[in-house]
Scaffold this active site. Structure first.
Site, mmCIF file in Angstrom:
data_model
loop_
_atom_site.group_PDB
_atom_site.id
_atom_site.type_symbol
_atom_site.label_atom_id
_atom_site.label_comp_id
_atom_site.label_asym_id
_atom_site.label_seq_id
_atom_site.Cartn_x
_atom_site.Cartn_y
_atom_site.Cartn_z
ATOM 1 N N THR A 128 0.603 -1.107 0.336
ATOM 2 C CA THR A 128 0.173 -0.055 -0.016
ATOM 3 C C THR A 128 0.819 1.324 -0.192
ATOM 4 O O THR A 128 0.710 1.821 -1.086
ATOM 5 C CB THR A 128 -0.877 -0.014 1.309
ATOM 6 O OG1 THR A 128 -0.388 0.007 2.380
ATOM 7 C CG2 THR A 128 -2.347 -1.104 1.058
ATOM 8 N N PHE A 451 -8.974 2.289 3.227
ATOM 9 C CA PHE A 451 -8.995 0.565 4.440
ATOM 10 C C PHE A 451 -8.699 1.229 5.359
ATOM 11 O O PHE A 451 -9.793 0.763 7.204
ATOM 12 C CB PHE A 451 -7.888 -0.524 4.139
ATOM 13 C CG PHE A 451 -6.621 0.047 4.023
ATOM 14 C CD1 PHE A 451 -6.093 0.368 2.737
ATOM 15 C CD2 PHE A 451 -5.566 -0.217 5.118
ATOM 16 C CE1 PHE A 451 -4.659 0.895 3.150
ATOM 17 C CE2 PHE A 451 -4.465 0.129 4.775
ATOM 18 C CZ PHE A 451 -3.842 0.507 3.520
#
Ligand code: PLP
Length: 459
Positions: A128, A451
């Protein structure tokens, strides 16, 4: 007679304990709803066993704590910096060290130095923060991991390997000048903690050398990768973890490190390179984003704990027990027929949410749903690694990754074998009632790394 199995056990004993709050089902229901069915938004106080991440959650040793008392909190030239520099040179072999507050601090600096607008950065599956920094610097990430990594059923032991054919194709298509470096991670997080083999690394080294492309090592879990090489790769059974770690690093040109994982500290990281010119630029830049080059956003005591933690992280006994515990949990889950990614990786168990909840389409976030259900069942906190984590492409479309996983990440030296039993039993209970579980819809979406803060509602 039954064959006697050789158990792993911890090479330490417990000196202090942290008491946990036990919750009722009603309390958990309330807490999960308030958190928008995002386990990142739960208060840790409401969590019984916290498997959200292995990042910064490990237990430090008495030696590390003692090291904290030796913190030299000078603005410049702290003695702990020189100790850390010496350890990084000795254990990993990289020449120049720039401390940073954590891994992404190093990724930011490195991406800004090496990436030009329009560049391509191939890597063995994205991470990420790594990919985001590459994109913010104007680059484009291209996944060159082997296809086996995308198949949770495939038992190939080195699913972190780079597909050199895919890499060569990229070089042909764009030209080596457009590829500043290959972003190579050891123990690939997003693939389920899957290792890269030494053989593959050596082949990568010779291919990149031919084209004058650097190899930058995301070495966040290099010791765990080394353990799998020792256990599974021909020719490495007799070598120590320390020797294997050093060999891995020697095949690369520099590294970014989140010391919050392998290196057993609660905060810290670094950038390490062999090239003087890159070092010179990084040393200038760290002052802008992190702090002076001899502390990089860390206190002296943090650097001392890191220096000691690095030493402990490459001990054979430590890593055998660390991964032994993860494998214990994975095998227990398999006994209950919970579908997990195989082979079992280094830092946690990854449950295949597509298989667990086949009736929930990916648009309704099966992994996010399962993570919420685990918490509701037992207060065990896990996290989503699927469509929510993957985020959106530059054009606004969602990435729909093949892997839709729930990560049960095990902090190092924190939980006991009985905790592992509780986790597996809870997963088995949720699996038993899987057909009655409904999906989620997103009601709030942040712009970056969604997220962490997205909110959901039950369908
Ligand atoms: C955690 C992690 C990072 C980022 O490090 P932080 O310390 O969280 O900033 C980068 N790469 C991998 C593989 C990681 O697991």
């Amino acid at each position: 007679m039954k064959t006697i199995k050789q158990s792993w056990a911890e090479p330490y004993k417990i000196k202090m304990v942290e008491l946990l709050k036990m919750t009722t089902e009603a309390q958990r229901k309330k807490a999960m709803k308030e958190a928008g069915y995002n386990t990142f938004l739960l208060r840790s106080e409401d969590v019984y066993i916290d498997l959200l991440t292995d990042s910064g959650t490990s237990a430090m040793s008495d030696r590390q704590w003692a090291g904290m008392m030796l913190g030299d909190e000078a603005y410049a030239g702290s003695r702990n910096f020189y100790h850390l520099e010496e350890v990084v040179r000795e254990v990993y072999g990289y020449k120049y060290l720039i401390p940073t507050h954590q891994g992404r601090g190093a990724e930011n600096i490195l991406s800004k130095i090496l990436i030009k607008k329009g560049d391509i950065i191939p890597g063995n599956m994205y991470f990420t923060t790594t990919r985001l920094h590459q994109e913010l610097a104007g680059g484009k990430f291209e996944d060159v991991i082997i296809d086996e990594a995308h198949d949770p059923e495939n038992e190939f032991p080195f699913k972190g390997n780079i597909d050199l054919y895919k890499l060569e194709k990229l070089i042909k298509k764009h030209g080596a000048k457009k590829i500043p470096y290959v972003s190579m991670a050891t123990s690939v997080n997003m693939a389920g903690g899957q290792p890269i083999s030494m053989k593959n690394l050596k082949e990568l080294r010779s291919l990149t050398k031919k084209h004058g492309i650097l190899v930058i090592h995301d070495m966040t879990r290099v010791a765990e990768n080394a353990y799998f090489i020792q256990q599974k790769e021909k020719g490495y059974a007799g070598k120590t973890i320390k020797a294997i770690v050093k060999e891995i690093c020697s095949l690369t040109d520099g590294a970014t490190m989140s010391a919050k994982k392998d290196a057993l500290v609660n905060i810290g990281g670094f950038l390490a390179v062999n090239d003087w010119n890159i070092y010179e630029e990084a040393r200038n830049m760290v002052v802008v984003y992190e702090g002076l080059h001899t502390y990089g956003g860390l206190a002296g005591r943090d650097m001392e704990a890191m220096a000691i933690g690095i030493g402990e992280s490459v001990c054979d006994d430590h890593i055998r027990a660390r991964i032994g515990q993860v494998i214990y949990l994975g095998e227990k889950m398999m006994e209950y027929e919970v579908p997990i990614v195989k082979p079992i990786g280094g830092h946690g168990i990854f449950v295949d949410a597509k298989k667990f909840l086949p009736h929930i389409p990916q648009e309704n976030y099966p992994a996010q749903t399962l993570a919420a259900e685990m918490y509701l069942d037992s207060g065990v906190r896990t996290m989503e690694r699927g469509v929510v984590s993957a985020g959106r492409k530059a054009n606004g479309e969602n990435y729909f990754p093949k892997l839709e996983l729930v990560r049960f990440t095990i902090p190092r030296r924190v939980y006991t074998q009985a905790h592992m039993d509780v986790i597996a039993e809870s997963a088995a209970r949720v699996y038993e009632r899987r057909r009655s579980i409904k999906g989620l819809q997103m009601i709030y979406e942040p712009k970056y790394l969604r997220f962490f803060q997205a909110k959901f509602e039950k369908l």
